[in-house]
Design a protein around this motif. Structure first.
Motif, PDB file in Angstrom:
ATOM      1  N   VAL A 109       0.834  -1.193   0.000  1.00 17.70           N
ATOM      2  CA  VAL A 109       0.000   0.000   0.000  1.00 17.70           C
ATOM      3  C   VAL A 109       0.869   1.244   0.000  1.00 17.70           C
ATOM      4  N   ARG A 110       0.444   2.226  -0.781  1.00 19.07           N
ATOM      5  CA  ARG A 110       1.132   3.530  -0.819  1.00 19.07           C
ATOM      6  C   ARG A 110       0.053   4.596  -0.837  1.00 19.07           C
ATOM      7  N   GLU A 111       0.156   5.558   0.058  1.00 23.44           N
ATOM      8  CA  GLU A 111      -0.808   6.651   0.133  1.00 23.44           C
ATOM      9  C   GLU A 111      -0.152   7.931  -0.349  1.00 23.44           C
TER      10      GLU A 111
ATOM     11  N   ILE B  99      -5.134   6.072  -2.049  1.00 26.83           N
ATOM     12  CA  ILE B  99      -4.414   4.892  -1.586  1.00 26.83           C
ATOM     13  C   ILE B  99      -4.316   3.922  -2.751  1.00 26.83           C
ATOM     14  N   TYR B 100      -3.092   3.534  -3.059  1.00 25.42           N
ATOM     15  CA  TYR B 100      -2.812   2.589  -4.141  1.00 25.42           C
ATOM     16  C   TYR B 100      -2.479   1.248  -3.503  1.00 25.42           C
ATOM     17  N   VAL B 101      -3.249   0.235  -3.838  1.00 22.05           N
ATOM     18  CA  VAL B 101      -2.980  -1.111  -3.339  1.00 22.05           C
ATOM     19  C   VAL B 101      -2.367  -1.904  -4.492  1.00 22.05           C
TER      20      VAL B 101
ATOM     21  N   LEU C 244      -5.787  -2.788   2.743  1.00 21.07           N
ATOM     22  CA  LEU C 244      -6.353  -1.463   2.977  1.00 21.07           C
ATOM     23  C   LEU C 244      -6.623  -1.232   4.459  1.00 21.07           C
TER      24      LEU C 244
ATOM     25  N   HIS D 291      -3.511  -0.719   6.467  1.00 19.90           N
ATOM     26  CA  HIS D 291      -2.925   0.616   6.308  1.00 19.90           C
ATOM     27  C   HIS D 291      -3.731   1.688   7.044  1.00 19.90           C
ATOM     28  N   LEU D 292      -5.062   1.631   6.915  1.00 21.53           N
ATOM     29  CA  LEU D 292      -5.920   2.680   7.477  1.00 21.53           C
ATOM     30  C   LEU D 292      -6.414   2.396   8.887  1.00 21.53           C
TER      31      LEU D 292
ATOM     32  N   VAL E 181      -9.288   8.407   0.381  1.00 19.86           N
ATOM     33  CA  VAL E 181      -9.424   8.464   1.833  1.00 19.86           C
ATOM     34  C   VAL E 181     -10.516   9.481   2.165  1.00 19.86           C
TER      35      VAL E 181
END
Length: 163
Positions: free
Chosen positions: A35-37, A42-44, A85, A88-89, A159
């Motif tokens: 994951v990259r935000e 947010i890119y999974v 996801l 990450h969140l 987000v």
């Protein structure tokens, strides 16, 4: 309006569907992160059909795997996306919406039901996120995927409240 749209949060919808996410998404098999935000998105990274016990669903759709089996694998892949996801969140309730899915199907050259297969993931996103789960999407066949998995899907989310 279906029964899940009446439930007010993604986490409650997921529970109403009877889905338990893995504690963590499968670890990447290369030099990248799950994951990259960036800037409210947010890119999974591409996830595959990996069971919680580590079993990988492999094969060529259109020869040794049916479209229906691959569709179920796409649903499982979406569950792994949701696990990444949430990891990450902290909660799926922080998701403002599903922006896009990109679905790859490890298929024979004559297989043509790629959208049907990836609908397994798309329909789960809509069930979990309601109207915010309806997204843009691409689905196509490829000659092979890592470890010969049947499907790989990547996703972009927004987000909630991000500017």
């Amino acid at each position: 309006m279906n029964q899940f749209e009446r439930t007010d949060t993604a986490e409650k919808r997921l529970a109403a569907l009877g889905i338990s996410l893995p504690q963590a998404a499968p670890s990447p098999i290369g030099s990248f992160c799950n994951v990259r935000e960036s800037r409210g998105l947010i890119y999974v990274s591409g996830q595959g059909p990996i069971e919680a016990d580590g079993h990988l669903h492999c094969g060529k759709v259109g020869s040794d795997v049916t479209a229906e089996q691959a569709r179920a694998h796409a649903t499982l892949t979406a569950i792994n996306i949701l696990a990444a996801l949430r990891g990450h969140l902290g909660s799926l309730d922080r998701v403002g919406g599903v922006i896009k899915l990109l679905g790859l199907v490890n298929a024979t050259p004559d297989f043509a039901r790629h959208p049907f297969v990836i609908d397994g993931a798309s329909e789960l996103m809509a069930a979990v996120f309601g109207n915010c789960g309806i997204h843009a999407r691409s689905a196509f066949g490829v000659g092979s995927l890592p470890n010969q998995i049947t499907v790989e899907i990547e996703a972009i989310f927004e987000v909630k409240g991000a500017e």
